[in-house]
Design a protein around this motif. Structure first.
Motif, PDB file in Angstrom:
ATOM      1  N   GLY A 281     -47.225  -0.404   0.333  1.00 17.85           N
ATOM      2  CA  GLY A 281     -48.520  -0.934   0.333  1.00 17.85           C
ATOM      3  C   GLY A 281     -49.187  -0.372  -0.700  1.00 17.85           C
ATOM      4  O   GLY A 281     -50.293  -0.883  -1.256  1.00 17.85           O
ATOM      5  N   LEU A 282     -48.856   0.744  -1.273  1.00 17.84           N
ATOM      6  CA  LEU A 282     -49.554   1.407  -2.642  1.00 17.84           C
ATOM      7  C   LEU A 282     -49.160   0.764  -3.813  1.00 17.84           C
ATOM      8  O   LEU A 282     -50.060   0.600  -4.722  1.00 17.84           O
TER       9      LEU A 282
ATOM     10  N   HIS B 297     -50.198   5.161  -8.465  1.00 15.58           N
ATOM     11  CA  HIS B 297     -50.801   5.619  -7.363  1.00 15.58           C
ATOM     12  C   HIS B 297     -50.165   6.652  -6.547  1.00 15.58           C
ATOM     13  O   HIS B 297     -50.689   7.491  -6.037  1.00 15.58           O
ATOM     14  N   ILE B 298     -48.944   6.349  -6.484  1.00 11.92           N
ATOM     15  CA  ILE B 298     -48.109   7.249  -5.796  1.00 11.92           C
ATOM     16  C   ILE B 298     -48.069   8.711  -6.476  1.00 11.92           C
ATOM     17  O   ILE B 298     -48.341   9.665  -5.792  1.00 11.92           O
TER      18      ILE B 298
ATOM     19  N   GLY C 106     -39.576   2.576  -0.696  1.00 13.66           N
ATOM     20  CA  GLY C 106     -40.764   1.955  -0.421  1.00 13.66           C
ATOM     21  C   GLY C 106     -41.225   1.396  -1.835  1.00 13.66           C
ATOM     22  O   GLY C 106     -41.530   0.231  -2.048  1.00 13.66           O
ATOM     23  N   PHE C 107     -40.933   2.405  -2.505  1.00 13.52           N
ATOM     24  CA  PHE C 107     -41.361   2.194  -4.049  1.00 13.52           C
ATOM     25  C   PHE C 107     -40.418   0.880  -4.670  1.00 13.52           C
ATOM     26  O   PHE C 107     -40.914   0.070  -5.108  1.00 13.52           O
ATOM     27  N   CYS C 108     -39.161   1.069  -4.538  1.00 15.52           N
ATOM     28  CA  CYS C 108     -38.334  -0.033  -5.003  1.00 15.52           C
ATOM     29  C   CYS C 108     -38.325  -1.351  -4.191  1.00 15.52           C
ATOM     30  O   CYS C 108     -38.108  -2.556  -4.831  1.00 15.52           O
ATOM     31  N   LEU C 109     -38.933  -1.277  -2.964  1.00 14.20           N
ATOM     32  CA  LEU C 109     -39.201  -2.557  -2.322  1.00 14.20           C
ATOM     33  C   LEU C 109     -40.330  -3.367  -2.970  1.00 14.20           C
ATOM     34  O   LEU C 109     -40.063  -4.625  -2.949  1.00 14.20           O
ATOM     35  N   THR C 110     -41.165  -2.653  -3.868  1.00 18.35           N
ATOM     36  CA  THR C 110     -42.316  -3.595  -4.178  1.00 18.35           C
ATOM     37  C   THR C 110     -41.714  -4.147  -5.763  1.00 18.35           C
ATOM     38  O   THR C 110     -42.244  -5.162  -6.203  1.00 18.35           O
TER      39      THR C 110
ATOM     40  N   SER D  43     -56.170   5.716   6.872  1.00 20.96           N
ATOM     41  CA  SER D  43     -55.175   4.570   6.695  1.00 20.96           C
ATOM     42  C   SER D  43     -53.825   4.846   6.878  1.00 20.96           C
ATOM     43  O   SER D  43     -53.336   5.912   6.369  1.00 20.96           O
ATOM     44  N   ASN D  44     -52.918   4.004   7.101  1.00 26.47           N
ATOM     45  CA  ASN D  44     -51.590   4.252   7.013  1.00 26.47           C
ATOM     46  C   ASN D  44     -50.878   4.598   5.661  1.00 26.47           C
ATOM     47  O   ASN D  44     -50.151   5.474   5.664  1.00 26.47           O
ATOM     48  N   LYS D  45     -51.721   3.961   4.767  1.00 23.21           N
ATOM     49  CA  LYS D  45     -51.034   4.297   3.409  1.00 23.21           C
ATOM     50  C   LYS D  45     -51.357   6.015   3.129  1.00 23.21           C
ATOM     51  O   LYS D  45     -50.272   6.584   2.183  1.00 23.21           O
ATOM     52  N   THR D  46     -52.461   6.464   3.564  1.00 25.13           N
ATOM     53  CA  THR D  46     -52.472   7.830   3.386  1.00 25.13           C
ATOM     54  C   THR D  46     -51.724   8.683   4.541  1.00 25.13           C
ATOM     55  O   THR D  46     -51.080   9.703   4.109  1.00 25.13           O
TER      56      THR D  46
END
Ligand code: ASP
Length: 429
Positions: A74-75, A80-81, A179-183, A307-310
């Protein structure tokens, strides 16, 4: 329609703790008189407590994976990460350092290792070497206090094995990369996978809520077991040490972290304590930040409104590397042992203790009694007698329960601080 008002979860857990303490004391003191075999009681409590603890632990791997993958994907952007990671690690280091310094000041003020002007080592009952070895063997290998090893564990050669062994750090790094590579993949696959992980995450949150309903029963069993086994005598012998740790932990949890909540996160600390109560009580009863993680995630997201992101990033990381209570305890314990053996520690040595406590608290696993291994590292580094650990065993479990609550609470404070710094509204302002 039912007219009975439901008692809030934190009250249910609190009542369970009180009842468990009374029950445990009765069994500890009178089991012989009433003709009950104490070990039988302990066994049955262990059975019930393990069911609850296993249920919590069962959730950890899929929950951490799905939560981080959803949060990080989501990030989106890499910077951002990086920013979130930098802020989170920065917060964790600073809050742990503050905790250790509080511990240092309190232990130097109260001087629990000195009784009537003389080192208390001789008057305190040292536990046998065998007992010490047994305790350490239980946690050694599962809890790493060597900082180099922390880096090695970050890149596990086998992710399934890491998950199976509860090596959270490796799991976290893998999930972040995933998660990062998913984007970065084709839209079609990305959508499918994101939906799938989001679905897994929702299911895990529902399962956590289900398990939380059993918290009062699980907590009752675990606390009653501890009290039945330990009784009160232990606390009498080590009353001053106990009090020192208790006061220092209370200052950190209720003053330092409250100030951070009020002035940095700009949220209402009282409201935050209130929503976090069931989580802190569960951390107290399980003495494990890792086992409490499902509840921490669910509560900080649903009730504190982060938020879930955090949360997905800060909380699993916090349960693994951020241990304010543990860091504080390590420092107080090492100083206490020095005092009890009549050793005077100069400023440089005290500084070394602070430094190693900070580093080892990162490597300590979120499992019961993990600090004991870290304390042996400190003792060895500053040349204190290792047998001193024996002094700590008697009260370790109860102090472990307290420091774990502080560990978990500090993670939640970090999540709120980061969320607010990212412009999130949250629920508790
Ligand atoms: N039991 C602690 C935790 O899980 C670690 C420790 O201090 O032993 O957070």
């Amino acid at each position: 329609m039912s007219t009975t008002k439901k008692i809030a979860l934190h009250w249910q857990i609190l009542i369970a703790i009180v009842l468990a303490t009374v029950t445990g004391l009765v069994f500890n003191l009178y089991s012989d008189a009433i003709g009950i075999d104490k070990s039988r009681i302990v066994d049955s409590m262990t059975f019930v407590g393990s069911l609850f603890l296993n249920a919590l632990k069962m959730l950890i791997v899929p929950l951490v994976m799905s939560s981080i993958i959803c949060g990080v994907s989501g990030l989106g952007q890499g910077d951002h990460i990086g920013r979130l990671g930098g802020k989170t690690i920065g917060f964790y280091m600073i809050s742990s350092l503050i905790a250790i310094l509080v511990g240092l000041v309190v232990v130097n003020t109260i001087q629990p290792g000195i009784i009537d002007g003389a080192p208390a080592g001789n008057t305190l009952n040292l536990s046998s070497e065998a007992a010490v070895a047994e305790q350490l063997a239980r946690v050694e290998g599962r809890s790493t206090s060597d900082i180099v090893d922390v880096f090695i564990r970050m890149i596990p050669p086998n992710i399934i094995k890491a998950a199976g062994q509860g090596q959270m750090l490796g799991l976290i790094v893998f999930a972040i990369l995933f998660g990062f590579c998913l984007t970065k993949i084709k839209e079609r696959y990305r959508q499918n996978l994101t939906d799938m992980w989001q679905g897994v995450f929702e299911v895990m949150m529902k399962m956590t809520m289900l398990v939380m309903k059993f918290a009062p029963i699980g907590v009752f069993a675990m606390v009653a077991k501890t009290v039945t086994m330990t009784g009160l005598d232990a606390f009498v012998t080590l009353a001053w040490f106990f009090l020192t740790v208790f006061i220092a932990l209370a200052i950190h949890a209720f003053i330092n972290l409250a100030i951070i909540l009020k002035y940095i996160a700009k949220v209402n600390p009282i409201k935050h304590y209130k929503v976090m109560m069931p989580v802190m009580l569960t951390a107290f009863s399980t003495a494990s930040s890792s086992a409490t993680l499902p509840m921490t995630l669910e509560t900080v997201e649903k009730d504190a409104g982060v938020s879930n992101k955090t949360t997905s990033f800060t909380l699993p990381l916090g349960a693994t590397v951020n241990m304010d209570g543990t860091a504080l305890y390590e420092c107080v314990a090492a100083m206490f042992i020095a005092q009890a053996y009549g050793l005077n520690l100069d400023f440089a040595t005290q500084f070394t203790i602070v430094f190693i406590a900070l580093l080892t608290s990162i490597g300590v696993a979120g499992i019961p009694a993990a600090s004991l291994v870290a304390i042996t590292v400190i003792l060895a580094a500053v040349g204190l007698p290792l047998e001193g650990i024996g002094l700590l065993l008697v009260t370790d479990r109860v102090l472990d329960m307290m420091r774990t609550s502080v560990n978990v609470f500090s993670d939640s404070v970090c999540a709120v601080v980061i969320a607010r710094s990212e412009g999130e509204e949250t629920n508790l302002t």
